[in-house]
Enzyme design. Structure first.
Site, PDB file in Angstrom:
ATOM      1  NE  ARG A 194      -4.131   6.607  -7.760  1.00  0.00           N
ATOM      2  CZ  ARG A 194      -4.063   6.319  -6.458  1.00  0.00           C
ATOM      3  NH1 ARG A 194      -3.866   7.272  -5.575  1.00  0.00           N
ATOM      4  NH2 ARG A 194      -4.210   5.093  -6.041  1.00  0.00           N
TER       5      ARG A 194
ATOM      6  CG  LEU B 212       9.545 -17.303  -3.004  1.00  0.00           C
ATOM      7  CD1 LEU B 212       9.419 -17.290  -1.475  1.00  0.00           C
ATOM      8  CD2 LEU B 212       9.987 -15.915  -3.483  1.00  0.00           C
TER       9      LEU B 212
ATOM     10  CG  HIS C  59       0.277   1.754  -9.492  1.00  0.00           C
ATOM     11  ND1 HIS C  59      -0.002   1.472  -8.177  1.00  0.00           N
ATOM     12  CD2 HIS C  59      -0.807   2.421  -9.973  1.00  0.00           C
ATOM     13  CE1 HIS C  59      -1.206   1.941  -7.870  1.00  0.00           C
ATOM     14  NE2 HIS C  59      -1.713   2.521  -8.945  1.00  0.00           N
TER      15      HIS C  59
ATOM     16  CG  ASP D 233      -2.067   0.942   1.129  1.00  0.00           C
ATOM     17  OD1 ASP D 233      -2.295   1.488   0.020  1.00  0.00           O
ATOM     18  OD2 ASP D 233      -2.755   1.157   2.140  1.00  0.00           O
TER      19      ASP D 233
ATOM     20  N   GLY E 163       0.103   5.344  -4.475  1.00  0.00           N
ATOM     21  CA  GLY E 163      -0.503   6.627  -4.863  1.00  0.00           C
ATOM     22  C   GLY E 163       0.098   7.785  -4.080  1.00  0.00           C
ATOM     23  NE  ARG E 164      -1.330   6.509   1.138  1.00  0.00           N
ATOM     24  CZ  ARG E 164      -1.414   5.568   2.059  1.00  0.00           C
ATOM     25  NH1 ARG E 164      -1.139   5.847   3.316  1.00  0.00           N
ATOM     26  NH2 ARG E 164      -1.775   4.344   1.725  1.00  0.00           N
TER      27      ARG E 164
HETATM   28  C1  FPP Z   1      -1.870   0.131  -3.427  1.00  0.00           C
HETATM   29  O1  FPP Z   1      -1.440   1.467  -3.467  1.00  0.00           O
HETATM   30  C2  FPP Z   1      -1.267  -0.642  -4.519  1.00  0.00           C
HETATM   31  C3  FPP Z   1      -1.963  -1.153  -5.567  1.00  0.00           C
HETATM   32  C4  FPP Z   1      -3.423  -0.992  -5.724  1.00  0.00           C
HETATM   33  C5  FPP Z   1      -1.301  -1.869  -6.658  1.00  0.00           C
HETATM   34  C6  FPP Z   1      -0.115  -2.693  -6.304  1.00  0.00           C
HETATM   35  C7  FPP Z   1       0.721  -2.817  -7.514  1.00  0.00           C
HETATM   36  C8  FPP Z   1       2.069  -2.837  -7.556  1.00  0.00           C
HETATM   37  C9  FPP Z   1       2.885  -2.880  -6.360  1.00  0.00           C
HETATM   38  C10 FPP Z   1       2.813  -2.773  -8.845  1.00  0.00           C
HETATM   39  C11 FPP Z   1       2.539  -3.851  -9.793  1.00  0.00           C
HETATM   40  C12 FPP Z   1       2.941  -5.165  -9.274  1.00  0.00           C
HETATM   41  C13 FPP Z   1       3.158  -6.201 -10.078  1.00  0.00           C
HETATM   42  C14 FPP Z   1       3.503  -7.513  -9.514  1.00  0.00           C
HETATM   43  C15 FPP Z   1       3.089  -6.064 -11.519  1.00  0.00           C
HETATM   44  P1  FPP Z   1      -2.529   2.625  -3.639  1.00  0.00           P
HETATM   45  O2  FPP Z   1      -2.584   2.955  -5.101  1.00  0.00           O
HETATM   46  O3  FPP Z   1      -3.817   2.226  -3.031  1.00  0.00           O
HETATM   47  O4  FPP Z   1      -1.812   3.768  -2.836  1.00  0.00           O
HETATM   48  P2  FPP Z   1      -2.501   4.947  -1.980  1.00  0.00           P
HETATM   49  O5  FPP Z   1      -3.267   4.279  -0.866  1.00  0.00           O
HETATM   50  O6  FPP Z   1      -1.302   5.702  -1.482  1.00  0.00           O
HETATM   51  O7  FPP Z   1      -3.358   5.722  -2.927  1.00  0.00           O
END
Ligand code: FPP
Length: 247
Positions: free
Chosen positions: A38, A136, A42, A25, A28-29
């Site tokens: 955003r 793994l 990612h 998590d 986005g931040r």
């Molecule tokens: C949450 O951060 C993260 C996600 C919804 C996506 C997770 C994806 C990745 C780590 C990258 C892609 C991974 C692979 C394996 C291809 P958020 O966007 O909710 O962040 P915020 O809460 O700060 O807005």
């Protein structure tokens, strides 16, 4: 402290978590803090995925489960969904051979039928390519929601009972576990959530029954193998009783 020092501390410190699950998590931040769109968060988050896979192998973890895309994430703007799907394909394209060489078995778990055909083909390819590996197990949860997973298991059980292939008195915890996406694998010993949030967010509700929780303040794109080691060291201080008393 550096990762090699932390790794040596882990070795003398106590039992290792066999299975670590992570709610990644804060992408986005991380982007917002840098005034970036955003999807850039990612993209940086994808690098952190590589980092924890390597860290998990170094530490001797057997299963790593990463929550990459939830069912609720389908409600995000189409541009962000598109960016996440492209990143998934890019991750597979770039990393498949390396994962294979590292002995990683990749399993993608979730409602994969919702993926676009190109992403689905990439997912199927990497699962087939790495199916025989055992260093793994990397579970990537895509289009996943835990309540939906439990409903799916319940429906299957109901169908089997209706068909006469399962008796009602055979419906027990093992019957449910064996119909979840995670069937056959161990439950997580440790759940890490990054970015300081303290929620489970519909991730592995059944499987987390006795899992130890570690909340890290670090935003996911900044998460390193040293942070992974810190979480393991924290886990090693816990007294796991599974509802019993300490011996
Ligand atoms: C949450 O951060 C993260 C996600 C919804 C996506 C997770 C994806 C990745 C780590 C990258 C892609 C991974 C692979 C394996 C291809 P958020 O966007 O909710 O962040 P915020 O809460 O700060 O807005």
């Amino acid at each position: 402290m550096t990762a090699p020092v932390l790794l040596s501390q882990i070795r003398g410190h106590g039992p290792l978590p066999k299975h670590i699950a992570i709610i990644m998590d804060g992408n986005g931040r991380w982007a917002r803090e840098r005034m970036l769109p955003r999807p850039m968060g990612h993209r940086q988050g994808m690098k952190a995925v590589r980092e924890v896979v390597e860290g998990a192998i170094e530490a001797g973890v057997e299963v790593l489960s990463l929550f990459a895309f939830s069912q609720e994430n389908w409600q995000r703007p189409a541009t962000e969904i598109g960016a996440l799907m492209s990143l998934l394909e890019e991750y597979i394209q770039r990393e498949a051979d390396e994962l294979e060489a590292q002995g990683v078995r990749v399993q993608m778990l979730g409602d994969l039928d919702r993926l676009a055909p190109q992403a689905r083909a990439a997912v199927d390819r990497v699962m087939a390519q790495t199916a025989k590996n055992s260093t793994l197990v990397l579970n990537l949860f895509i289009s996943y929601g835990s309540r939906a997973e439990i409903v799916r298991a319940a429906r299957r059980i109901a169908e089997e009972v209706a068909a006469g292939t399962l008796r009602p008195n055979q419906v027990d915890e093992a019957a449910i576990s064996s119909r979840l996406f995670t069937a056959g694998g161990p439950d997580p010993d440790l759940l890490i959530r990054t970015s300081g949030e303290r929620r489970i967010s519909n991730f592995l509700l059944w499987q987390l029954a006795y899992t130890e929780l570690h909340i890290s303040p670090v935003l996911w794109p900044d998460f390193t193998r040293a942070n992974l080691c810190e979480a393991i060291l924290d886990y090693q201080t816990r007294d796991r009783r599974f509802g019993r008393v300490s011996v």
